[in-house]
Design a protein around this motif. Sequence first.
Motif, PDB file in Angstrom:
ATOM      1  N   TRP A  12      13.693 114.429  42.524  1.00  0.00           N
ATOM      2  CA  TRP A  12      13.752 115.331  43.985  1.00  0.00           C
ATOM      3  C   TRP A  12      13.917 114.523  45.065  1.00  0.00           C
ATOM      4  O   TRP A  12      14.554 114.768  46.177  1.00  0.00           O
ATOM      5  CB  TRP A  12      12.403 116.149  44.243  1.00  0.00           C
ATOM      6  CG  TRP A  12      12.683 117.308  43.205  1.00  0.00           C
ATOM      7  CD1 TRP A  12      12.284 117.644  41.893  1.00  0.00           C
ATOM      8  CD2 TRP A  12      13.336 118.540  43.371  1.00  0.00           C
ATOM      9  NE1 TRP A  12      12.395 118.382  41.414  1.00  0.00           N
ATOM     10  CE2 TRP A  12      13.289 119.358  42.029  1.00  0.00           C
ATOM     11  CE3 TRP A  12      13.973 119.217  44.281  1.00  0.00           C
ATOM     12  CZ2 TRP A  12      13.770 120.404  41.897  1.00  0.00           C
ATOM     13  CZ3 TRP A  12      14.628 120.390  44.327  1.00  0.00           C
ATOM     14  CH2 TRP A  12      14.558 121.087  42.975  1.00  0.00           C
ATOM     15  N   THR A  13      13.463 113.151  44.864  1.00  0.00           N
ATOM     16  CA  THR A  13      13.301 112.256  46.002  1.00  0.00           C
ATOM     17  C   THR A  13      14.896 111.556  45.908  1.00  0.00           C
ATOM     18  O   THR A  13      15.546 111.276  47.085  1.00  0.00           O
ATOM     19  CB  THR A  13      12.567 111.047  45.789  1.00  0.00           C
ATOM     20  OG1 THR A  13      11.327 111.531  45.525  1.00  0.00           O
ATOM     21  CG2 THR A  13      12.347 110.356  47.168  1.00  0.00           C
ATOM     22  N   LEU A  14      15.217 110.948  44.735  1.00  0.00           N
ATOM     23  CA  LEU A  14      16.560 110.397  44.567  1.00  0.00           C
ATOM     24  C   LEU A  14      17.717 111.127  44.428  1.00  0.00           C
ATOM     25  O   LEU A  14      18.866 110.490  44.670  1.00  0.00           O
ATOM     26  CB  LEU A  14      16.723 109.182  43.789  1.00  0.00           C
ATOM     27  CG  LEU A  14      15.360 108.030  44.039  1.00  0.00           C
ATOM     28  CD1 LEU A  14      15.179 107.364  42.770  1.00  0.00           C
ATOM     29  CD2 LEU A  14      15.570 107.585  45.281  1.00  0.00           C
ATOM     30  N   LEU A  15      17.653 112.331  43.821  1.00  0.00           N
ATOM     31  CA  LEU A  15      18.871 113.005  43.353  1.00  0.00           C
ATOM     32  C   LEU A  15      19.215 114.389  43.818  1.00  0.00           C
ATOM     33  O   LEU A  15      20.234 114.657  44.323  1.00  0.00           O
ATOM     34  CB  LEU A  15      18.934 113.266  41.687  1.00  0.00           C
ATOM     35  CG  LEU A  15      19.158 111.764  40.944  1.00  0.00           C
ATOM     36  CD1 LEU A  15      18.361 111.738  39.612  1.00  0.00           C
ATOM     37  CD2 LEU A  15      20.598 111.568  40.937  1.00  0.00           C
ATOM     38  N   ILE A  16      17.963 115.289  43.671  1.00  0.00           N
ATOM     39  CA  ILE A  16      18.283 116.651  43.943  1.00  0.00           C
ATOM     40  C   ILE A  16      18.404 116.876  45.495  1.00  0.00           C
ATOM     41  O   ILE A  16      19.006 117.939  45.902  1.00  0.00           O
ATOM     42  CB  ILE A  16      17.283 117.498  43.403  1.00  0.00           C
ATOM     43  CG1 ILE A  16      17.498 117.196  41.867  1.00  0.00           C
ATOM     44  CG2 ILE A  16      17.820 119.002  43.455  1.00  0.00           C
ATOM     45  CD1 ILE A  16      16.343 117.863  40.936  1.00  0.00           C
ATOM     46  N   LYS A  17      17.784 116.110  46.246  1.00  0.00           N
ATOM     47  CA  LYS A  17      17.606 116.238  47.684  1.00  0.00           C
ATOM     48  C   LYS A  17      18.903 116.652  48.466  1.00  0.00           C
ATOM     49  O   LYS A  17      18.534 118.108  49.026  1.00  0.00           O
ATOM     50  CB  LYS A  17      17.061 114.991  48.348  1.00  0.00           C
ATOM     51  CG  LYS A  17      16.870 115.011  49.827  1.00  0.00           C
ATOM     52  CD  LYS A  17      16.539 113.688  50.074  1.00  0.00           C
ATOM     53  CE  LYS A  17      17.378 112.415  49.982  1.00  0.00           C
ATOM     54  NZ  LYS A  17      16.831 111.417  50.425  1.00  0.00           N
ATOM     55  N   PRO A  18      19.899 116.313  48.096  1.00  0.00           N
ATOM     56  CA  PRO A  18      21.055 116.809  49.106  1.00  0.00           C
ATOM     57  C   PRO A  18      21.674 118.036  48.421  1.00  0.00           C
ATOM     58  O   PRO A  18      22.688 118.479  48.841  1.00  0.00           O
ATOM     59  CB  PRO A  18      22.144 115.403  48.821  1.00  0.00           C
ATOM     60  CG  PRO A  18      21.950 114.784  47.788  1.00  0.00           C
ATOM     61  CD  PRO A  18      20.527 115.249  47.359  1.00  0.00           C
ATOM     62  N   SER A  19      21.195 118.482  47.195  1.00  0.00           N
ATOM     63  CA  SER A  19      21.824 119.381  46.573  1.00  0.00           C
ATOM     64  C   SER A  19      21.348 120.730  47.080  1.00  0.00           C
ATOM     65  O   SER A  19      20.733 121.619  46.410  1.00  0.00           O
ATOM     66  CB  SER A  19      21.799 119.327  45.150  1.00  0.00           C
ATOM     67  OG  SER A  19      21.735 117.936  44.664  1.00  0.00           O
TER      68      SER A  19
ATOM     69  N   ALA B  94      12.343 102.139  46.165  1.00  0.00           N
ATOM     70  CA  ALA B  94      11.225 101.155  46.054  1.00  0.00           C
ATOM     71  C   ALA B  94       9.985 101.958  45.863  1.00  0.00           C
ATOM     72  O   ALA B  94       8.976 101.829  45.007  1.00  0.00           O
ATOM     73  CB  ALA B  94      11.065 100.052  46.979  1.00  0.00           C
ATOM     74  N   ARG B  95       9.868 103.139  46.567  1.00  0.00           N
ATOM     75  CA  ARG B  95       8.592 103.971  46.742  1.00  0.00           C
ATOM     76  C   ARG B  95       8.710 104.444  45.145  1.00  0.00           C
ATOM     77  O   ARG B  95       7.412 104.556  44.484  1.00  0.00           O
ATOM     78  CB  ARG B  95       8.744 104.890  47.616  1.00  0.00           C
ATOM     79  CG  ARG B  95       7.408 105.355  48.087  1.00  0.00           C
ATOM     80  CD  ARG B  95       7.475 106.701  49.199  1.00  0.00           C
ATOM     81  NE  ARG B  95       7.703 105.974  50.292  1.00  0.00           N
ATOM     82  CZ  ARG B  95       8.472 106.751  51.209  1.00  0.00           C
ATOM     83  NH1 ARG B  95       8.820 107.884  51.112  1.00  0.00           N
ATOM     84  NH2 ARG B  95       8.781 106.067  52.572  1.00  0.00           N
ATOM     85  N   ILE B  96       9.561 104.976  44.832  1.00  0.00           N
ATOM     86  CA  ILE B  96       9.547 105.705  43.460  1.00  0.00           C
ATOM     87  C   ILE B  96       9.276 104.764  42.236  1.00  0.00           C
ATOM     88  O   ILE B  96       8.518 104.867  41.435  1.00  0.00           O
ATOM     89  CB  ILE B  96      10.923 106.136  43.104  1.00  0.00           C
ATOM     90  CG1 ILE B  96      11.151 107.642  44.037  1.00  0.00           C
ATOM     91  CG2 ILE B  96      11.163 106.802  41.682  1.00  0.00           C
ATOM     92  CD1 ILE B  96      10.194 108.655  43.923  1.00  0.00           C
TER      93      ILE B  96
END
Lengths: 219, 282
Positions: A12-19, B94-96
Amino acid sequence: MNNTAKLFKKEWTLLIKPSIFIFVYPLLAFTLLSPDYPYFLAFWYCLLGIPVLFSYFKGNKDLEFTSMLPIKRADIVKSKFLTILFIEMLQIIVAIPFAIISALIVNPEGNLVGLDANFTLFATQLIGFGIFNIIFAPLFFKTGYKVALPTTFAYIGYFVFSVVIELVIGLIPAMYNIFDGYGNLGAQIGLLAFGIVFFVVTFWLSYKLSVKNFEKVNL
Amino acid sequence: MLKVKNLCKSYPNFCINDISFELPKGYILGFLGKNGAGKTTTIKAILNIVHADSGSVEIMGKDLYTHEVEIKQDIGFILGAFDYYPKAKLYEIARIYSDFFINWDNQLYKKYLKHFEIDETKRVTELSAGMKVKFGLALALSHKAKLLILDEPTSGLDPIARDDLLDIFQEIIQDGETSILFSTHITSDLDKCADYILMIKNGKILANSTKDELIDNHALISGNISDLNEDLKNRAVGIKHYRYNFKGLIKRENIKSDDKFQTEKPNLEDIMIYYNLEAENE
């Protein structure tokens, strides 16, 4: 936080967020409010979102990054399954209020071109999702990067089932009398229970098969 | 620290064959080979990212395949430049990443960011090639790994940054507890800081010894073309012919007392070039 939860957070932080589509597609369940419409189509929008998301994984080299972390391969698969589960359940949950409005206000006389917005519809779609999952996920995890082919086969499985079940219930009077309409709640809820069990079992099986396939992949 | 035994992995058109070596605690091993020699495949097989067909990998006395998760807490690795999640901000990544490592040291991470002059609010795609390598290194170095496995960490860096990185490597192994394995095709990096050299060609080990031994055991030779005979060609590792003279590399044990050529001390680049020359003559 265990590794699966951390991985889910990573999605959810790196991938899905903009979806935004993950949230917009389920809202297309509003088509359950149309007077006459093949209602199963109101559910399939989430199945559009899942392959798009898996293309994101591929485009971001997500599996390669994840393999740098101190985790088991099975955990990588588990986090993807949590995402799939989240999207499919969101679709089902969002559809519930629309189905209730459809049954009580918009379309109480029934849908002329397919199943009504009743328990049978939810049962068949849970089975449809189960079929989609068991074809899509193990095929995807065979390579970790091919999305189009697993998607095609999974859509074929899902649509063949959804259309056939509509035809069977629509054209065979014995089935029609029980499973269409808003009566016969006992039989319909029974079918819904079967749908839930089918979904859970195929979900678990898809996960096991995916882990088995992914263990063999060279990233 | 790291023991690799008989590692094999075959692909339809390529294989790494019977790779065995050891890296003791507190040393730097340079993994040398030309592009396509099998360095990355070997490293991925050591990390179980690519599954080896046979062989074993032992890290800190434990078998990697049975203790993978536990061992990976204590190793840091990068596979080339950091090119994951191009549109994500560095601090998010980095946080992840740090969530997963028990020994993550945020102060140390900040120190490396400052040292490498990395702006954490940038997105991955906004970094230059060298910065991508440095960001990957900052992540790999900040969880107090006992073993660092770095695939081509110096490629894409300018000479100043490379030199700086090699100094950092020396600093890291100062404690005598940490070991570094890094692959490269830039031999001068290894001249500067490697203790051991593992050289591979076409997936097979060519040389596996300390750097000093490797250099001491070879001689760079040159002489008049008329003195170049079949016998010498067979004894040499590789020979280059010119119009009036020749140059080559030979193992010192193969030098005969009546040989008429001048000898010189080779550097790693000479050794690498002549060994790969041999490949083309075969």
